[in-house]
Motif scaffolding. Sequence first.
Motif, mmCIF file in Angstrom:
data_model
loop_
_atom_site.group_PDB
_atom_site.id
_atom_site.type_symbol
_atom_site.label_atom_id
_atom_site.label_comp_id
_atom_site.label_asym_id
_atom_site.label_seq_id
_atom_site.Cartn_x
_atom_site.Cartn_y
_atom_site.Cartn_z
ATOM 1 N N MET A 173 2.209 11.307 -7.565
ATOM 2 C CA MET A 173 2.868 10.161 -6.944
ATOM 3 C C MET A 173 2.217 8.875 -7.450
ATOM 4 O O MET A 173 1.012 8.689 -7.304
ATOM 5 N N LYS A 174 2.990 8.020 -8.048
ATOM 6 C CA LYS A 174 2.473 6.750 -8.546
ATOM 7 C C LYS A 174 2.289 5.770 -7.390
ATOM 8 O O LYS A 174 3.159 5.670 -6.507
ATOM 9 N N SER A 175 1.153 5.069 -7.379
ATOM 10 C CA SER A 175 0.911 4.122 -6.293
ATOM 11 C C SER A 175 0.201 2.892 -6.829
ATOM 12 O O SER A 175 -0.393 2.905 -7.922
ATOM 13 N N LEU A 176 0.268 1.828 -6.052
ATOM 14 C CA LEU A 176 -0.423 0.580 -6.339
ATOM 15 C C LEU A 176 -1.502 0.359 -5.289
ATOM 16 O O LEU A 176 -1.409 0.848 -4.176
ATOM 17 N N ARG A 177 -2.520 -0.398 -5.670
ATOM 18 C CA ARG A 177 -3.608 -0.752 -4.758
ATOM 19 C C ARG A 177 -3.772 -2.265 -4.777
ATOM 20 O O ARG A 177 -4.059 -2.856 -5.814
ATOM 21 N N THR A 178 -3.587 -2.894 -3.643
ATOM 22 C CA THR A 178 -3.693 -4.346 -3.573
ATOM 23 C C THR A 178 -5.103 -4.791 -3.928
ATOM 24 O O THR A 178 -6.085 -4.270 -3.380
ATOM 25 N N PRO A 179 -5.261 -5.758 -4.835
ATOM 26 C CA PRO A 179 -6.606 -6.240 -5.190
ATOM 27 C C PRO A 179 -7.359 -6.761 -3.967
ATOM 28 O O PRO A 179 -6.775 -7.400 -3.078
ATOM 29 N N ASP A 180 -8.660 -6.498 -3.943
ATOM 30 C CA ASP A 180 -9.476 -6.897 -2.793
ATOM 31 C C ASP A 180 -9.458 -8.399 -2.551
ATOM 32 O O ASP A 180 -9.576 -8.843 -1.398
ATOM 33 N N ASP A 181 -9.323 -9.183 -3.626
ATOM 34 C CA ASP A 181 -9.398 -10.633 -3.443
ATOM 35 C C ASP A 181 -8.215 -11.190 -2.656
ATOM 36 O O ASP A 181 -8.250 -12.330 -2.196
ATOM 37 N N ARG A 182 -7.195 -10.384 -2.457
ATOM 38 C CA ARG A 182 -6.091 -10.822 -1.611
ATOM 39 C C ARG A 182 -6.486 -10.882 -0.134
ATOM 40 O O ARG A 182 -5.802 -11.526 0.667
#
Length: 301
Positions: free
Chosen positions: A1-10
């Motif tokens: 399953m392809k997923s994204l991870r929001t950058p910590d700096d957000r």
Amino acid sequence: MKSLRTPDDRFTALPDYPFAPNYAQVPDTEGGQLRLHYVDEGPDFANPVLMLHGEPSWSYLYRHMIPIFAKAGHRALAPDLIGFGKSDKPTERSDYTYQRHVMWMNDWLAQMDLQNITLVCQDWGGLIGLRLVALNPSRFARIVVANTALPTGDHPMGEAFLGWRAYSQDVEHFNAGRIVHGGTTSKLTEAEIAAYNAPYPDASYQAGARQLPMLVPISPDNPASEPNRQAWATLMGLNIPILTLFGADDRIMAGVERVFQKLLPGTQGQDHAVLPGAGHFLQEDVGPELAQRTLDFIAKG
């Protein structure tokens, strides 16, 4: 399953959200793993207060309640659903099903091995959380049901929900912060609105937020309808104390508290309330009051 991870700096310098991140890995059901984020404040050995958010919020929703529970000596836990907050975000809308959301949170619950839980659940936090109770009744000591439901599709959801459902699919720019803002009575600051949008750098991160409204069972043959009926049957056979706290200004959930009070034996004799000045996201409008009523409920034993 392809997923994204929001950058910590957000997530840097969000107002009133100083909590250290915690992470667990849950199976994605396709042979891979997804990272699930949760807030974990207060003593590790204390009885847990588990706060489950809904659509399209994340654990930021509970920022005014977490310190109250921790200060009172409880272990305050607030996970982010997969697809939300700091948790991983599968990229395809078809990756999100009601059953998978239950499985992801149930796997996390088993890893944490929580016992004597006080569940606080709102919106989709109830649709998922009440299923968790039905699967693991021995883990839960009591439930606070707040602006939520456990629909089976056997009864109409109402025009307000159907209007929200249509909006969630038709609006070109899905602005989570503005949606939460619109579901409150007290209204949010621009910084708080930005915090609710922080998990989504662009639309590619929003598959879960876009899909979740479509997963609510609105017909009797929905894939989640029968599991939810089975969950109702289990809940109706339990004596777990249940407190309903609903917002007086919540048009979508108006009157649903009476369904719980009629069907679930654990609601009998509790100090239920419909809270004035509270909309759908009552954690924003009356968070400290919601926390104190929960503490009073715990103190009843």
